[in-house]
Scaffold this motif. Structure first.
Motif, short mmCIF file in Angstrom:
data_model
loop_
_atom_site.label_atom_id
_atom_site.label_comp_id
_atom_site.label_asym_id
_atom_site.label_seq_id
_atom_site.Cartn_x
_atom_site.Cartn_y
_atom_site.Cartn_z
N GLN A 163 13.19 64.72 134.50
CA GLN A 163 14.13 65.32 133.54
C GLN A 163 13.54 65.10 132.15
OE1 GLN A 163 18.18 64.83 134.54
NE2 GLN A 163 18.89 65.08 132.45
N VAL A 164 13.41 66.17 131.37
CA VAL A 164 12.74 66.08 130.08
C VAL A 164 13.77 66.07 128.96
CG1 VAL A 164 11.11 67.21 128.51
CG2 VAL A 164 10.69 67.26 130.98
N VAL A 165 13.67 65.08 128.08
CA VAL A 165 14.55 65.00 126.91
C VAL A 165 13.66 65.23 125.70
CG1 VAL A 165 16.24 63.58 125.69
CG2 VAL A 165 15.85 63.21 128.14
N PHE A 166 13.93 66.26 124.92
CA PHE A 166 13.02 66.63 123.83
C PHE A 166 13.78 66.84 122.53
CE2 PHE A 166 11.08 70.33 121.50
CZ PHE A 166 10.00 69.62 120.97
N LYS A 188 15.13 51.22 144.50
CA LYS A 188 16.18 50.37 145.06
C LYS A 188 16.65 49.36 144.00
CE LYS A 188 15.62 51.40 149.69
NZ LYS A 188 14.60 52.41 149.58
N ARG A 189 15.77 49.02 143.05
CA ARG A 189 16.09 47.97 142.08
C ARG A 189 16.05 48.47 140.63
NH1 ARG A 189 11.96 43.26 143.29
NH2 ARG A 189 13.50 42.00 142.22
N ALA A 190 15.26 49.49 140.37
CA ALA A 190 15.07 49.91 138.97
C ALA A 190 14.75 51.39 138.90
CB ALA A 190 13.92 49.11 138.36
N ARG A 191 14.72 51.89 137.67
CA ARG A 191 14.32 53.28 137.42
C ARG A 191 13.30 53.30 136.29
NH1 ARG A 191 19.50 56.88 136.99
NH2 ARG A 191 18.14 58.56 137.67
N LEU A 192 12.75 54.50 136.04
CA LEU A 192 11.58 54.60 135.16
C LEU A 192 11.75 55.72 134.14
CD1 LEU A 192 8.49 53.93 134.59
CD2 LEU A 192 7.96 55.61 136.38
N ALA A 193 11.62 55.38 132.86
CA ALA A 193 11.57 56.40 131.80
C ALA A 193 10.24 56.24 131.07
CB ALA A 193 12.73 56.22 130.83
N LEU A 194 9.60 57.35 130.74
CA LEU A 194 8.32 57.29 130.03
C LEU A 194 8.45 57.97 128.67
CD1 LEU A 194 5.91 58.02 133.03
CD2 LEU A 194 6.46 55.81 131.98
N ILE A 195 7.90 57.30 127.66
CA ILE A 195 8.07 57.74 126.28
C ILE A 195 6.69 57.80 125.63
CG2 ILE A 195 9.26 57.22 124.09
CD1 ILE A 195 11.02 55.22 125.83
N ILE A 220 6.25 57.76 141.87
CA ILE A 220 6.00 57.10 140.58
C ILE A 220 6.17 58.07 139.41
CG2 ILE A 220 4.59 55.24 141.54
CD1 ILE A 220 2.11 56.68 140.37
N MET A 221 6.61 59.29 139.71
CA MET A 221 6.97 60.18 138.61
C MET A 221 8.23 59.63 137.93
SD MET A 221 7.64 64.23 138.60
CE MET A 221 5.98 64.62 138.15
N ALA A 222 8.28 59.75 136.61
CA ALA A 222 9.40 59.19 135.85
C ALA A 222 10.72 59.88 136.21
CB ALA A 222 9.13 59.35 134.36
N ASP A 223 11.82 59.14 136.05
CA ASP A 223 13.14 59.77 136.12
C ASP A 223 13.35 60.62 134.86
OD1 ASP A 223 14.52 58.44 138.55
OD2 ASP A 223 13.57 56.78 137.47
N TYR A 224 12.90 60.08 133.73
CA TYR A 224 13.04 60.80 132.45
C TYR A 224 11.73 60.74 131.68
CZ TYR A 224 18.06 60.42 133.24
OH TYR A 224 19.33 60.51 133.78
N ALA A 225 11.35 61.88 131.07
CA ALA A 225 10.27 61.91 130.08
C ALA A 225 10.97 62.14 128.74
CB ALA A 225 9.30 63.03 130.37
N ILE A 226 10.83 61.20 127.83
CA ILE A 226 11.55 61.29 126.56
C ILE A 226 10.55 61.63 125.46
CG2 ILE A 226 13.01 60.03 124.93
CD1 ILE A 226 14.08 58.44 127.32
N LEU A 227 10.65 62.85 124.95
CA LEU A 227 9.67 63.37 123.99
C LEU A 227 10.28 63.43 122.60
CD1 LEU A 227 8.49 66.44 126.13
CD2 LEU A 227 7.63 64.09 126.20
N ASP A 228 9.97 62.45 121.80
CA ASP A 228 10.52 62.39 120.44
C ASP A 228 9.37 62.55 119.44
OD1 ASP A 228 11.70 61.66 118.00
OD2 ASP A 228 13.17 60.40 119.03
N PRO A 229 9.28 63.71 118.79
CA PRO A 229 8.14 63.95 117.88
C PRO A 229 8.05 62.94 116.74
CG PRO A 229 9.37 65.99 118.25
CD PRO A 229 10.18 64.88 118.85
N SER A 230 9.17 62.24 116.42
CA SER A 230 9.09 61.27 115.33
C SER A 230 8.13 60.13 115.69
CB SER A 230 10.49 60.72 114.99
OG SER A 230 10.94 59.88 116.01
N LEU A 231 7.90 59.92 116.99
CA LEU A 231 6.99 58.84 117.41
C LEU A 231 5.52 59.18 117.18
CD1 LEU A 231 8.57 57.59 120.77
CD2 LEU A 231 8.63 56.49 118.55
N VAL A 232 5.21 60.47 116.98
CA VAL A 232 3.80 60.83 116.81
C VAL A 232 3.46 61.24 115.37
CG1 VAL A 232 3.36 61.46 119.21
CG2 VAL A 232 4.24 63.20 117.66
#
Ligand SMILES: [Fe+2]
Length: 375
Positions: free
Chosen positions: A8-11, A122-129, A160-172
């Motif tokens: 799921q992409v958050v942009f 089972k224990r955790a989830r993954l978001a990539l930023i 191992i694909m992320a649950d969320y990809a969070i794309l915030d241009p302010s970070l770049v």
């Protein structure tokens, strides 16, 4: 039957604030030691109110199995319910691997393969930023682990694909020019290689074509004015889309050759693959002529030439991306001494398997020599 996978992409400029909606209790922020020292985790912690946070950062570029094992101890002691991979490809890949091994203490990193279900989450989830615009790791189901000889081993699993990809241009916005250029060249190469891949499909086509258009029409603006948020945003989401494109098809020969170069010389990944891309496009041109014509039509006026290989050379030259071994600052005689070793690495690469046109050992040698012009 095909399966297309994307997180799921958050942009958008406030995309990071989405973290506050996830109900995170124990966040493990995985980011390399340079970003940690630069205070990048604090940019994310603002949105983790009330959560316990551990910053896992005892690693640098091109993490190895030793790096994974060392950091895994900290992860297991902390016991996160979320992994937040924050950084470039190395940090996001490290987050994917730590996430898998935390969930499955009974396996090793090299057991992460597409063929075996892992039963994660089972224990955790993954978001990539991502904090660069290039690797596309936030949208891929692969992770690169380097061995001591700097050879890159690709681990892959849809889990191992992320649950969320969070794309915030302010970070770049604050990215240095060299990193902006190298990572954008990587993303351009992902889009061109995915579009011509032997395993291309309608889904990867759409992602690759739009990614290419977004990046080639905005990158010169970004390099001229790094604070141009709109242009930065175009390159940022374009790089992610290029990641989705190659993750749902395959990279090609420019990556095979770039990885081979990287196994012998310390050259940034994007610079390595971009060095070979125009030659690879020339090599493939009879196999996918219409596809390259289509991409070439998307190159902006003023840069576009008669064929895609020449347009890419013109664009790269304008960006300051090296087009030869000399321009890349590599010693010619050392390059020639390493030639057969690089041929061997490139021949074994997945990029060679998925390329639009079959390449023999002799073709690979010729392509490696194509960036060493006669003096
Ligand atoms: Fe790449």
């Amino acid at each position: 039957m095909w399966f297309f996978r994307v997180p799921q992409v958050v942009f958008g400029e406030d995309a990071l604030s989405f973290l506050s909606t996830l109900g995170i209790k124990r966040a493990c922020i995985v980011c390399d030691r340079y970003l940690a020292a630069a205070g990048m985790p604090q940019r994310v912690m603002r949105f983790l109110d009330g959560a316990e946070v551990a910053v896992v950062s005892d690693f640098g570029e091109e993490p190895s199995l030793g790096d994974v094992e060392r950091n895994l101890t900290q992860v297991r002691e902390f016991g996160p319910d979320w992994f937040l991979g924050l950084g470039g490809g190395s940090s996001m890949d490290m987050a994917k691997i730590l996430f898998a091994l935390y969930e499955r203490p009974d396996i090793s990193a090299y057991d992460i393969t597409p063929l075996v279900p892992l039963g994660l989450r089972k224990r955790a989830r993954l978001a990539l930023i991502p904090t660069t615009s290039g690797t596309g790791s936030e949208c891929s189901w692969a992770a690169v682990l380097s061995d001591e000889g700097h050879r890159k081993n690709e681990l892959a699993s849809p889990e191992i694909m992320a649950d969320y990809a969070i794309l915030d241009p302010s970070l770049v916005l604050g990215l240095p020019k060299g990193v902006t250029r190298n990572t954008a060249v990587d993303a351009i190469t992902h889009s061109v290689e995915a579009y011509a891949s032997a395993w291309r499909n309608p889904y990867s086509d759409a992602m690759a074509e739009k990614a290419f258009e977004l990046i080639v029409n905005s990158i010169l603006r970004v390099l001229k004015d790094p604070s141009d948020v709109t242009a930065r945003g175009n390159v940022h989401i374009g790089a992610s889309m290029a990641g989705s494109a190659f993750s749902n098809s395959q990279i090609g020969l420019a990556h095979a050759l770039g990885h081979a170069l990287g196994s012998h010389f310390r050259v940034p990944h994007g610079m390595s693959v971009g060095l070979y891309l125009p030659s690879v496009v020339r090599f493939n041109s009879q196999a996918v002529p219409e596809r390259y014509r289509r991409l070439n039509s998307l190159v902006p006026d003023g840069i576009r030439k008669g064929t895609l290989d020449l347009s890419l050379q013109a664009l790269f030259s304008e960006m300051g991306q090296p087009l030869s071994v000399d321009e890349a600052g590599i010693d010619r005689s050392r390059y020639l001494e390493s030639l057969e070793g690089m041929v061997a690495v490139a021949s074994e690469s997945t990029g060679t398997v998925g390329n639009a046109k079959d390449a023999s050992t002799s073709d690979i040698r010729t392509l490696l020599l194509s960036v060493l012009p006669e003096k």
